[in-house]
Write an enzyme that holds these catalytic residues in place. Structure first.
Site, PDB file in Angstrom:
ATOM      1  N   ASP A   1       0.842  -1.195   0.000  1.00  0.00           N
ATOM      2  CA  ASP A   1       0.000   0.000   0.000  1.00  0.00           C
ATOM      3  C   ASP A   1       0.880   1.249   0.000  1.00  0.00           C
ATOM      4  O   ASP A   1       2.041   1.212   0.420  1.00  0.00           O
ATOM      5  CB  ASP A   1      -0.892   0.032   1.252  1.00  0.00           C
TER       6      ASP A   1
HETATM    7  N1  URA Z   1      -1.304  -5.938   3.801  1.00  0.00           N
HETATM    8  C1  URA Z   1      -1.769  -4.683   3.837  1.00  0.00           C
HETATM    9  O1  URA Z   1      -2.802  -4.412   4.429  1.00  0.00           O
HETATM   10  N2  URA Z   1      -1.071  -3.727   3.192  1.00  0.00           N
HETATM   11  C2  URA Z   1       0.080  -3.967   2.550  1.00  0.00           C
HETATM   12  O2  URA Z   1       0.685  -3.051   1.997  1.00  0.00           O
HETATM   13  C3  URA Z   1       0.554  -5.290   2.529  1.00  0.00           C
HETATM   14  C4  URA Z   1      -0.154  -6.260   3.154  1.00  0.00           C
END
Ligand code: URA
Length: 238
Positions: free
Chosen positions: A106
């Site tokens: 993310d």
């Molecule tokens: N899980 C999440 O919620 N975000 C990420 O970036 C990776 C795994």
């Protein structure tokens, strides 16, 4: 290995564009296996051909593997009109190599991101059938308890009905804010955040520490990258 056009092989080094490569050939500055090249369209095996430009031998081997410590605020994409991507963190020579991130973190997640041009490896690491562990450090709001670990082990069902595979939650510190390591074998959208939110413990900070045999090099500051070492490549079978 399939044969590729000479201008494409030259451009894959990231140092020249295809158009510049064609120009170099026209100017007679390119030697292929010791003889002056006459046509940029001629095809060769990039793994075995020897290409010299202005007497310098090029490294045309396929397979670039970079470890990036992704900083928060950057998108895990090759191009995105909405903002800065991980590719913007690389020098020009790498940006032209056709690299892509293996899986997505993310925008606000930090940590280990592998960048490569090796589609087969990306498939190996991302396919749900391959069961590759990913380990995240998570800081959450709220008190993590053994019941949360048990729920992760049993397999969490998210609000939208999605059933997650059994996962490991290891509590590091517990308090008004808690810290934990989360180990997953799948990679659904916002999965760690959604799993912890379903336990009433929203994520405050998230960082990926490990992906399969690769561990984040903690000497890399956020935004820094380096090529994988021969040992790391060997662990990936490369
Ligand atoms: N899980 C999440 O919620 N975000 C990420 O970036 C990776 C795994």
């Amino acid at each position: 290995m399939a044969k590729e056009r000479l201008d494409k092989i030259i451009a894959s080094t990231g140092r020249w564009s295809r158009r510049e490569a064609k120009q170099l050939v026209r100017e007679g500055r390119v030697l292929v296996d010791g003889a002056i090249a006459h046509a940029a369209e001629d095809k060769y095996d990039a793994q075995t051909v020897q290409i010299c430009i202005d007497r310098e031998t090029l490294d045309c081997q396929r397979g670039t593997y970079l470890m990036l410590n992704k900083p928060a605020g950057v998108l895990s994409a090759t191009e995105d009109g909405r903002g800065k991507t991980v590719m913007d963190l690389l020098p020009q020579e790498y940006r032209r190599r056709g690299l892509f991130p293996v899986g997505r973190l993310d925008k606000d997640t930090e940590g280990l991101l592998l960048l490569t041009d090796d589609g087969a490896l990306a498939h190996e690491l991302l396919s749900p059938k391959k069961h590759v562990d990913k380990v995240y450090y998570a800081r959450v709001s709220g008190l993590l308890k053994q019941a949360d670990c048990d729920a992760f082990a049993a397999g969490i069902t998210l609000g939208d009905g999605l059933v997650c595979q059994s996962a490991r939650l290891e509590i590091l510190t517990a308090g008004a804010e808690s810290e934990a390591l989360v180990t997953l074998r799948e990679g659904k959208f916002h999965q760690v955040k959604r799993m912890l939110a379903s336990r009433g413990k929203p994520v405050v900070a998230l960082k990926r520490l490990r992906m399969g045999p690769l561990t984040l090099d903690e000497t890399l500051a956020p935004g820094e990258f380096r090529a994988l070492t021969p040992q790391e490549r060997e662990k990936l079978g490369k």
